[in-house]
Structure formats: C-alpha cells, structure tokens
Design a protein around this motif. Structure first.
Motif, PDB file in Angstrom:
ATOM      1  N   LEU A 139      41.406  38.124  42.905  1.00 40.65           N
ATOM      2  CA  LEU A 139      41.364  37.170  44.011  1.00 40.65           C
ATOM      3  C   LEU A 139      41.794  35.819  43.469  1.00 40.65           C
ATOM      4  CD1 LEU A 139      37.905  38.080  45.606  1.00 40.65           C
ATOM      5  CD2 LEU A 139      40.131  38.358  46.730  1.00 40.65           C
ATOM      6  N   THR A 140      42.227  34.947  44.365  1.00 40.57           N
ATOM      7  CA  THR A 140      42.527  33.581  43.964  1.00 40.57           C
ATOM      8  C   THR A 140      41.615  32.639  44.736  1.00 40.57           C
ATOM      9  OG1 THR A 140      44.281  33.413  45.632  1.00 40.57           O
ATOM     10  CG2 THR A 140      44.921  34.097  43.421  1.00 40.57           C
ATOM     11  N   VAL A 150      38.647  26.606  40.038  1.00 42.28           N
ATOM     12  CA  VAL A 150      39.827  27.405  40.397  1.00 42.28           C
ATOM     13  C   VAL A 150      40.468  27.978  39.140  1.00 42.28           C
ATOM     14  CG1 VAL A 150      42.185  27.279  41.274  1.00 42.28           C
ATOM     15  CG2 VAL A 150      40.331  26.236  42.572  1.00 42.28           C
ATOM     16  N   ARG A 151      40.662  27.138  38.147  1.00 43.81           N
ATOM     17  CA  ARG A 151      41.292  27.585  36.898  1.00 43.81           C
ATOM     18  C   ARG A 151      40.489  28.712  36.243  1.00 43.81           C
ATOM     19  NH1 ARG A 151      40.427  23.239  34.105  1.00 43.81           N
ATOM     20  NH2 ARG A 151      38.529  24.142  33.210  1.00 43.81           N
ATOM     21  N   ASP A 152      39.193  28.498  36.146  1.00 43.66           N
ATOM     22  CA  ASP A 152      38.350  29.477  35.453  1.00 43.66           C
ATOM     23  C   ASP A 152      38.216  30.772  36.253  1.00 43.66           C
ATOM     24  OD1 ASP A 152      38.039  27.588  33.480  1.00 43.66           O
ATOM     25  OD2 ASP A 152      36.032  26.974  34.116  1.00 43.66           O
ATOM     26  N   PHE A 153      38.059  30.660  37.569  1.00 42.96           N
ATOM     27  CA  PHE A 153      37.904  31.855  38.398  1.00 42.96           C
ATOM     28  C   PHE A 153      39.195  32.667  38.419  1.00 42.96           C
ATOM     29  CE2 PHE A 153      38.089  34.236  42.362  1.00 42.96           C
ATOM     30  CZ  PHE A 153      36.850  34.872  42.377  1.00 42.96           C
ATOM     31  N   ASP A 154      40.310  31.995  38.649  1.00 39.21           N
ATOM     32  CA  ASP A 154      41.584  32.711  38.741  1.00 39.21           C
ATOM     33  C   ASP A 154      41.938  33.417  37.435  1.00 39.21           C
ATOM     34  OD1 ASP A 154      41.714  31.724  41.295  1.00 39.21           O
ATOM     35  OD2 ASP A 154      43.523  30.514  40.991  1.00 39.21           O
ATOM     36  N   ALA A 155      41.423  32.906  36.316  1.00 40.84           N
ATOM     37  CA  ALA A 155      41.732  33.509  35.011  1.00 40.84           C
ATOM     38  C   ALA A 155      40.918  34.763  34.727  1.00 40.84           C
ATOM     39  CB  ALA A 155      41.488  32.478  33.907  1.00 40.84           C
ATOM     40  N   ASP A 171      46.047  39.807  43.745  1.00 40.22           N
ATOM     41  CA  ASP A 171      45.297  39.144  44.816  1.00 40.22           C
ATOM     42  C   ASP A 171      45.073  40.120  45.960  1.00 40.22           C
ATOM     43  OD1 ASP A 171      44.139  37.500  46.674  1.00 40.22           O
ATOM     44  OD2 ASP A 171      45.775  36.063  46.778  1.00 40.22           O
ATOM     45  N   LEU A 172      43.828  40.525  46.143  1.00 39.28           N
ATOM     46  CA  LEU A 172      43.496  41.495  47.191  1.00 39.28           C
ATOM     47  C   LEU A 172      43.937  41.022  48.562  1.00 39.28           C
ATOM     48  CD1 LEU A 172      41.943  44.185  47.764  1.00 39.28           C
ATOM     49  CD2 LEU A 172      39.922  42.772  48.206  1.00 39.28           C
ATOM     50  N   THR A 195      47.882  45.475  55.836  1.00 37.99           N
ATOM     51  CA  THR A 195      48.681  44.733  54.855  1.00 37.99           C
ATOM     52  C   THR A 195      48.139  44.952  53.442  1.00 37.99           C
ATOM     53  OG1 THR A 195      49.290  43.038  56.464  1.00 37.99           O
ATOM     54  CG2 THR A 195      49.405  42.417  54.141  1.00 37.99           C
ATOM     55  N   ILE A 196      46.811  44.881  53.309  1.00 40.53           N
ATOM     56  CA  ILE A 196      46.183  45.117  52.005  1.00 40.53           C
ATOM     57  C   ILE A 196      46.467  46.536  51.518  1.00 40.53           C
ATOM     58  CG2 ILE A 196      43.984  45.296  50.782  1.00 40.53           C
ATOM     59  CD1 ILE A 196      42.923  43.105  52.688  1.00 40.53           C
ATOM     60  N   ALA A 197      46.298  47.500  52.409  1.00 42.36           N
ATOM     61  CA  ALA A 197      46.514  48.904  52.033  1.00 42.36           C
ATOM     62  C   ALA A 197      47.950  49.149  51.595  1.00 42.36           C
ATOM     63  CB  ALA A 197      46.145  49.815  53.204  1.00 42.36           C
ATOM     64  N   ALA A 198      48.893  48.546  52.297  1.00 40.78           N
ATOM     65  CA  ALA A 198      50.302  48.735  51.947  1.00 40.78           C
ATOM     66  C   ALA A 198      50.611  48.156  50.573  1.00 40.78           C
ATOM     67  CB  ALA A 198      51.193  48.079  53.002  1.00 40.78           C
TER      68      ALA A 198
END
Length: 212
Positions: A139-140, A150-155, A171-172, A195-198
């Motif tokens: 996830l972002t 944001v930096r720490d979570f995205d990493a 990114d789910l 969209t997620i499933a595809a």
C-alpha cells in the motif's frame, strides 16, 4: 490487547464464513488453492460476496487459464499483527499460494512502520516454513499523513518482499480512484474490486505456476 474468547470465536467464524462463500462450485474440484489473508478491503466490506475480492479474483484467474479455489481470510479492522495472530487457523494447510494484503489498518491507526514490518516478516516466514507460496500486496500512504511516516510506511512492503524473496504487488489500491470507492472513500466498490482483481491475477498466476 488480549481478545476475549467470544470475540476470538466470532472473528474465526467470520473468516471461515467468508472462505466458504468465496469458493465457486465450478472451482471446488480444483486442487490449487489461493488464500487471501487481509482486512476489510479483501473481505469485501459493504459488498455482497459475489462482488468481493475473493470471488472476483477467482474469476480473473480463471480468465487467465488458472482456475483455482480462492479462499477469503479477511477480517475487518485487522492490522498486520492481528493477521499474524490468526495465521495458523486462517490459512489452511492445503493453501498453495497466500496473498498477504495487510497494513491498511496499521496506516489508519498510525502503527509504527517498524511494527508493521516485523509482523509482515513473521507472516511471510511462517507461510514459507509451511511450504506455501507467498505474494505480498503493498500500500502507499497518503501524502497528508506526513513525509516521515509516508517514507517509512511505503518502504515496508518492498523491504519485506526483498528480504523474504517473494513477489510484490506494489499497491493493492492501484487504479482505484475516488469513482471506484464506496462512500467512505476507502473501500473499493464493485468496479474497484474488479480493478484490483485484474491487477493481481497475473501476479498470482505466475506464483501458482511454481506450485504445480
């Protein structure tokens, strides 16, 4: 926080109930099994079972020539640590590939990304020890939560995938803009789920090829 026995068994019933509804009869005889370990996004909060991610992911995989049983093991409100706590009964022994899609509630609750990473590391390690394939969905974080977080979570997600040598779907919610979300602005609507499933299906199909 320690759950009471009643809450524990309610959550377990929810998981098993979702799993039962997710597997289409047409796929029931297939031996390959994908389990989706997640939270309310994968459980299909606000949607009927037919429109939720486990069912739609099964359909998307079938269209790619990889019909499998897709079991939903999503519980609303779960953090990555919660997912780790219920891993043994949520992911059944015949699972070939487990899609790990946790972290959204960690973000909403402001959980330290180090804690989230430790839980995801442990989940992946336990699944691999059970000889299951793993795909990690990331996830972002929204930019509004602050640059440092944001930096720490995205990493977290790329770091876990790299360390544990598992495929990463970055990114789910990729491609799931406001028009593809429910009124809360968080959970995908039926079109958003498709969209997620595809997006996920090709990644899972490749993972499944290694499990035959």
């Amino acid at each position: 926080m320690r759950r009471t026995p009643d809450r524990f068994f309610i959550r377990r019933a929810l998981v098993l109930g979702i799993a039962a509804s997710a597997a289409s009869p047409a796929f029931a005889a297939r031996k390959l099994v994908v389990t989706v370990l997640g939270d309310s996004i994968t459980a299909g909060r606000g949607l009927p079972a037919a429109q939720a991610l486990p069912t739609q992911l099964g359909l998307a995989l079938a269209r790619l020539g990889a019909p499998v049983v897709v079991r939903g093991a999503g519980v609303s409100g779960d953090t990555a640590e919660d997912g780790l706590g219920r891993l043994n009964f949520s992911v059944q022994a015949d699972t070939n590939v487990c899609l790990v899609a946790l972290g959204g509630n960690d973000l909403l609750q402001g959980v330290d990304p180090k804690t989230t990473k430790a839980s995801l590391d442990a989940i992946v390690q336990k699944l691999k020890a059970r000889r299951m394939g793993v795909v990690l969905a990331g996830l972002t974080a929204p930019r509004a939560v602050g640059a440092g977080y944001v930096r720490d979570f995205d990493a977290v997600f790329p770091a876990v995938a790299k360390a544990e040598h598992v495929p990463l779907y970055p990114d789910l919610l990729a491609g799931v803009g406001p028009a593809l979300r429910q009124g809360d602005g968080i959970h995908p609507n039926a079109a958003g789920v498709r969209t997620i499933a595809a997006g996920l299906a090709p990644v899972l199909a490749r993972a499944l090829k290694t499990r035959r």
